[in-house]
Scaffold this motif. Structure first.
Motif, mmCIF file in Angstrom:
data_model
loop_
_atom_site.group_PDB
_atom_site.id
_atom_site.type_symbol
_atom_site.label_atom_id
_atom_site.label_comp_id
_atom_site.label_asym_id
_atom_site.label_seq_id
_atom_site.Cartn_x
_atom_site.Cartn_y
_atom_site.Cartn_z
ATOM 1 N N GLY A 256 0.826 -1.201 0.000
ATOM 2 C CA GLY A 256 0.000 0.000 0.000
ATOM 3 C C GLY A 256 0.857 1.246 0.000
ATOM 4 N N SER B 257 2.795 1.669 -3.254
ATOM 5 C CA SER B 257 1.986 2.128 -4.383
ATOM 6 C C SER B 257 1.630 3.605 -4.235
ATOM 7 N N LEU B 258 1.691 4.137 -3.029
ATOM 8 C CA LEU B 258 1.449 5.567 -2.852
ATOM 9 C C LEU B 258 2.697 6.388 -3.117
ATOM 10 N N VAL C 167 4.553 6.646 -5.490
ATOM 11 C CA VAL C 167 4.681 7.230 -6.820
ATOM 12 C C VAL C 167 4.004 8.599 -6.912
ATOM 13 N N TYR C 168 3.075 8.886 -5.993
ATOM 14 C CA TYR C 168 2.380 10.176 -6.053
ATOM 15 C C TYR C 168 3.324 11.347 -5.869
ATOM 16 N N MET D 155 5.000 11.869 -9.125
ATOM 17 C CA MET D 155 4.071 12.288 -10.185
ATOM 18 C C MET D 155 3.606 13.722 -9.978
ATOM 19 N N LEU D 156 3.187 14.038 -8.756
ATOM 20 C CA LEU D 156 2.664 15.383 -8.500
ATOM 21 C C LEU D 156 3.767 16.419 -8.645
ATOM 22 N N TRP E 9 4.603 16.895 -12.329
ATOM 23 C CA TRP E 9 3.558 17.595 -13.077
ATOM 24 C C TRP E 9 3.476 19.061 -12.660
ATOM 25 N N LEU F 96 7.684 16.241 -16.434
ATOM 26 C CA LEU F 96 6.456 15.477 -16.659
ATOM 27 C C LEU F 96 6.780 14.128 -17.283
ATOM 28 N N ILE G 183 6.019 10.522 -15.579
ATOM 29 C CA ILE G 183 5.178 9.510 -16.222
ATOM 30 C C ILE G 183 5.945 8.201 -16.370
ATOM 31 N N ALA H 177 5.941 6.554 -12.976
ATOM 32 C CA ALA H 177 4.664 5.939 -12.599
ATOM 33 C C ALA H 177 4.445 4.653 -13.369
ATOM 34 N N SER H 178 4.720 4.666 -14.680
ATOM 35 C CA SER H 178 4.446 3.444 -15.439
ATOM 36 C C SER H 178 5.394 2.336 -15.015
ATOM 37 N N ILE I 4 4.078 0.977 -11.625
ATOM 38 C CA ILE I 4 2.873 0.153 -11.745
ATOM 39 C C ILE I 4 3.218 -1.189 -12.375
#
Lengths: 358, 170
Positions: free
Chosen positions: A131, A134-135, A137-138, A141-142, A145, A153, A157, A160-161, A164
């Protein structure tokens, strides 16, 4: 408000443990940056940091001070709130995982009180790690971005890919391990690996799940964004990566979170596959020492030594292997590791069903 | 009020507030972030019910995977508040009608529903071992059928994704 009373002793014990773990992981992450530079230097036949203090040991402090003193720049066209939230989230998720690592065996004080060297032994143990991972990566990502920079960016990306894609084989390889242990609690998994040799076979999970370990290790390289899978920080293609627009301590947080992640994931790897704080002949040692506190301390030291070996391994790999290409990375994840992990799971299930079905 | 009730009310306020934030915020990225916060609050509720497995799976699957993909799509398409297309009158009217119909159905269903109170004794069914046993014995058929459903959705997505490729080569 009568029911609000809590066990103060319990609370203080846990807060103390959390503080120690927090500062411990920060300290180890600090010296991991020094270690990384030394390892790189040795492998490239250089000296490495050697000016600040003996052997350059004060280098991390100097680096930290430098980052604090730097000017704080927030890009004009960025989304300010998310730009600040990014590194905070990275740091938060990096530190959260350490809550369920069992750092050492319980020890019973003279008063009969049992001290547990684990912040929380939760029923879902390993899933909690997933859990939090998997968080993780935020933050990237944030931050990427919100910087309003196309390289950031692209990098976020990619990150993140990558995260995942590699979470899947990681989870599947772990299922095989969990089928053998029959529990998700990290504490019980460690206790099952007691000593080194039990029932005519090695007790550490590495010897029972070698393929699972290799898959898990490969995936942790990818989840940590470390070479050979450090595509999100691919300087030659992306200038710098998702933290390109960051300066001062926000950049420091991103870089630091990576080293904390390195430490915590090494601790998780050791806990799952290399017996945690267990070592050969620990029972004989416990009886001959006859001092629970000393024995617990030795166990913690053994655990730390194993974790440092794991961190060194991560570093050796980083300075040995070249970086993958992104399509190669995806191909490896989806077309090799996932089928391999599924086969591993199937074989484990068959073996358990045929030979260990009680 | 015990600590349980306090936690319940805090989580409820967070969940409803963030759910409102999802539909009220103009920027899609903020909507996604509010939705993630809502999932966390709901996971907190699961924890209060001692359903640890459900709580963590909710976070792993929804907050950790699906929302990352949402964020992914929004970032790639670079959706922003100012480029959001204005909906036509007809679409708005259709939205109101269908929303009202949903409200009606919900009201009709809830009118006769019973609200059994939660047992005060600790309930162990949400722990992973008990849940696994129930899923793989009592509910094994629905469980397997739903996994086939997911598989078909996956294959469907791949087929749709591959379509353009085959017309090019043909």
């Amino acid at each position: 408000m009568l029911l609000l009373q809590v066990d103060m002793a319990f609370l203080i014990e846990k807060i103390l443990l959390i503080t120690v773990i927090l500062f411990g992981s920060l300290g180890i992450a600090m010296y991991a940056t020094w270690g990384e530079r030394k390892v790189a230097a040795v492998m490239q036949d250089r000296l490495g940091p050697n000016r600040a203090g003996p052997l350059g040991l004060l280098q991390p402090l100097a680096d930290g001070l430098k980052l604090f003193m730097k000017e704080e720049i927030i890009p004009d066209r960025s989304t300010k709130f998310l730009f600040i939230l990014g590194p905070c989230l990275s740091m938060l998720t990096a530190l959260m995982t350490s809550a369920i690592v069992p750092w050492g065996p319980d020890f019973v004080a003279a008063s009969g009180h049992i001290f547990t060297l684990q912040v929380a032994d939760i029923n879902i143990g390993v899933l909690y790690v997933f859990g939090v991972v998997s968080l993780g990566v935020y933050g990237i990502m944030l931050g990427g971005w919100a910087s309003n920079n196309k390289f950031s960016l692209l990098s976020s990306i990619r990150s993140a890919s990558q995260a995942i894609s590699y979470e899947l084989p990681m989870g599947i390889s772990l299922i095989a391990l969990l089928m053998m242990t029959g529990t998700l609690s990290l504490r019980e998994i460690v206790q099952q690996q007691h000593g080194f040799w039990a029932d005519g076979y090695f007790s550490w999970n590495f010897f029972k799940q070698p393929l699972g370990f290799i898959i898990f290790l490969t995936c942790s390289f990818a989840e940590l964004n470390r070479a050979p899978f450090d595509l999100p920080e691919c300087e030659s293609e992306l200038n710098m990566g998702y933290h390109q627009e960051y300066s001062s301590m926000k950049l420091g947080f991103y870089l630091f979170a990576e080293y904390i992640n390195l430490f915590v994931s090494s601790a998780i790897l050791i806990t799952l596959f290399f017996g945690g704080y267990n070592f050969p002949f620990m029972d004989q040692m416990a009886t001959s020492l006859n001092s629970p506190i000393l024995f617990t301390l030795i166990c913690v030291l053994v655990f730390m030594a194993k974790v440092i070996c794991m961190i060194l391994f991560f570093m050796f790999v980083r300075w040995t292997l070249p970086r993958f290409r992104f399509d190669q990375l995806m191909k490896l994840g989806w077309k090799s590791l996932i089928p391999l992990a599924l086969v591993n799971m199937l074989i484990t299930a068959a073996v358990i069903l045929l030979f260990f079905n009680k | 009020m015990g600590i349980y009730d306090i936690a319940f009310w805090i989580l409820t306020v967070i969940a409803i507030g963030c759910a409102l934030g999802v539909i009220l915020s103009r920027n899609p990225i903020n909507s996604v972030l509010f939705l993630i916060a809502t999932f966390f609050a709901i996971s907190g509720h699961y924890l209060l019910l001692n359903a640890q497995f459900l709580a963590i799976v909710n976070i792993i699957v929804y907050a950790g995977a699906i929302m990352v993909l949402f964020l992914f799509v929004i970032m790639l398409m670079n959706l922003n508040a100012d480029v959001e297309p204005q909906k036509g009158r007809l679409v708005q009217l259709a939205g109101v009608v269908s929303g009202g119909a949903l409200l009606l159905v919900l009201l009709a269903a809830l009118r006769t529903a019973k609200y059994p109170t939660l047992e005060s004794t600790p309930n162990e069914i949400g722990l992973i071992q008990n849940l696994g046993e129930v899923l793989f014995t009592q509910y094994v058929l629905p469980f397997e059928i739903s996994s086939v459903l997911f598989l078909s959705a996956m294959i469907g997505a791949i087929v749709i994704g591959k379509k353009e490729d085959s017309t090019h080569s043909a």
